[in-house]
Design an enzyme around this catalytic site. Structure first.
Site, short mmCIF file in Angstrom:
data_model
loop_
_atom_site.label_atom_id
_atom_site.label_comp_id
_atom_site.label_asym_id
_atom_site.label_seq_id
_atom_site.Cartn_x
_atom_site.Cartn_y
_atom_site.Cartn_z
N MET A 16 69.89 171.47 -51.30
CA MET A 16 68.94 171.66 -52.40
C MET A 16 68.80 173.17 -52.59
SD MET A 16 66.36 168.68 -51.22
CE MET A 16 67.13 168.69 -49.61
N HIS A 51 70.91 162.93 -41.72
CA HIS A 51 70.71 163.60 -43.01
C HIS A 51 70.01 164.95 -42.79
CE1 HIS A 51 70.17 163.47 -47.44
NE2 HIS A 51 69.00 164.04 -47.22
N ASP A 80 67.38 158.73 -51.77
CA ASP A 80 66.63 159.68 -50.96
C ASP A 80 65.25 159.97 -51.56
OD1 ASP A 80 65.87 161.73 -49.27
OD2 ASP A 80 67.44 163.13 -49.89
N MET A 85 67.15 173.68 -47.88
CA MET A 85 66.34 174.12 -49.03
C MET A 85 66.23 175.64 -49.03
SD MET A 85 63.24 171.36 -48.82
CE MET A 85 63.56 169.62 -48.52
N SER A 88 66.36 161.45 -42.00
CA SER A 88 66.31 162.86 -42.42
C SER A 88 65.53 163.64 -41.37
CB SER A 88 65.61 162.97 -43.77
OG SER A 88 65.13 164.28 -43.93
N ASP A 92 68.48 168.29 -44.63
CA ASP A 92 67.99 168.82 -45.90
C ASP A 92 67.96 170.34 -45.87
OD1 ASP A 92 67.35 166.44 -47.45
OD2 ASP A 92 65.93 166.01 -45.84
N HIS A 144 72.59 167.75 -47.33
CA HIS A 144 72.06 167.69 -48.69
C HIS A 144 71.60 169.09 -49.08
CE1 HIS A 144 68.61 165.86 -51.37
NE2 HIS A 144 69.51 166.52 -52.08
N MET A 198 67.92 160.94 -56.27
CA MET A 198 66.62 161.35 -55.74
C MET A 198 65.55 160.41 -56.30
SD MET A 198 67.04 163.88 -53.64
CE MET A 198 65.30 163.84 -53.24
C1 DX5 Z 1 63.31 165.53 -50.02
C2 DX5 Z 1 64.49 165.40 -49.07
C3 DX5 Z 1 64.47 164.13 -48.32
C4 DX5 Z 1 63.27 163.95 -47.42
C5 DX5 Z 1 62.96 162.50 -47.39
O1 DX5 Z 1 63.46 166.63 -50.80
O2 DX5 Z 1 65.71 165.45 -49.77
O3 DX5 Z 1 65.67 163.90 -47.61
O4 DX5 Z 1 63.47 164.40 -46.11
O5 DX5 Z 1 61.77 162.32 -46.72
P1 DX5 Z 1 60.93 160.99 -46.90
O6 DX5 Z 1 61.79 159.85 -46.43
O7 DX5 Z 1 59.74 161.21 -46.04
O8 DX5 Z 1 60.61 160.88 -48.35
ZN ZN Z 2 67.58 164.79 -48.62
#
Ligand code: DX5
Ligand code: ZN
Length: 220
Positions: free
Chosen positions: A69, A34, A176, A38, A9, A36, A67, A138
C-alpha cells in the site's frame, strides 16, 4: 490441496514476539502470511519494509504474501522480490504503468497481484487480467486493521470472479479488510478464495480454534 486459503495479516500481531507469532499461526493452520506494507502517503499509516520481509523469510514456512500500500511501487518491487516475497501485490491506484510494474514483479520470480480500493472500478481489471496472478479486493479503505467490512463489496467480488472465470487461466481472488468468521461464508460464496484476516485471528487468543471456526463456517 485446499481450495480456500487463510492468510493471517501480521499487522495485528504482537510485533515484540514476531517470530513466535508467525510460528504459532502457521502451526494453527495459516496457508499464507499476509504482510501489509504502508508508506504514510498512499495510506495514512506507516508499517514495515523489505528488511522485515527478509527477516521473516528466515523463519516462515508458508508463502509470504506482500501487500504494497505504497505510492510508486515500481521503485520497490524488485527489492521486495529479492527479500523473498512469494506474492507481490500493488494497488491499481498507485501506479500509472501497471503493465510494466506487474511484468517486473513476474520477471523477478514472484507472483504479481493487483489490488483495488473499495471505490475503484473493477473494469480496469479487463486490461491487465492476462498478466496478473492474483486480484485483491479491498473490503475496507486500506491503512488500518480492525475496520468494518463494507457489505456492498460482495457484488464487486462477484464481478471480479466473473472476469477471472472468463480469463481462462488460474488467478487467485483475495479479499482483505474486516473478514471474520461471521462473514467469511458470504465472501467465499461471492468468489473469494484467499481470506486475509488480521484482528479476527491475532486478537482471538486461540489461533487454531479461530481458523477451525472459519473453516467450519465456510464448510471447506
Ligand atoms: C488494511 C490491510 C489489511 C488489514 C486487515 O489496510 O490491508 O490486511 O491488516 O485487518 P483486519 O482483518 O483486522 O481488517
Ligand atoms: Zn492487506
Amino acid at each position: 490441496m485446499k481450495d480456500i486459503l487463510i492468510a493471517p495479516s501480521i499487522l495485528s500481531c504482537d510485533f515484540l514476539r514476531l517470530g513466535d507469532e508467525i510460528r504459532d499461526v502457521e502451526e494453527a493452520g495459516a496457508d499464507l502470511i499476509h504482510i501489509d506494507v504502508m508508506d504514510g502517503h498512499f495510506v495514512p499509516n506507516i508499517t514495515i519494509g523489505p528488511m522485515f520481509v527478509e527477516a521473516l523469510r528466515r523463519i516462515n514456512k508458508k508463502p509470504l504474501d506482500v501487500h504494497l500500500m505504497i505510492d510508486n511501487p515500481a521503485q520497490y518491487v524488485q527489492e521486495f522480490a529479492r527479500a523473498g516475497s512469494d506474492i507481490i501485490t500493488i494497488h491499481a491506484e498507485a501506479d500509472n504503468h501497471l503493465f510494466r510494474t506487474l511484468d517486473v514483479i513476474k520477471e523477478s520470480g514472484a507472483k504479481a497481484g493487483i489490488s483495488f480500493n473499495p471505490a475503484t472500478p473493477i473494469c480496469l481489471l479487463d486490461h491487465v487480467i492476462q498478466i496478473v496472478d492474483l486480484v485483491l479486493i479491498m473490503t475496507v479503505n486500506p491503512g488500518f486493521g480492525g475496520q468494518k467490512y463494507i457489505p456492498s463489496m460482495a457484488e464487486k467480488i462477484s464481478e471480479a470472479k466473473k472476469k477471472i472465470d472468463k480469463a481462462g487461466r488460474y488467478i487467485d481472488l483475495e479479499i482483505d479488510g474486516g473478514i471474520k468468521a461471521v462473514n467469511a461464508k458470504e465472501v467465499v460464496e461471492a468468489g473469494g478464495n484467499i481470506l486475509v484476516m488480521g484482528t479476527e485471528i491475532f486478537h482471538s487468543g486461540d489461533y487454531r480454534k479461530k481458523i477451525e471456526e472459519v473453516r467450519n463456517k465456510i464448510g471447506r
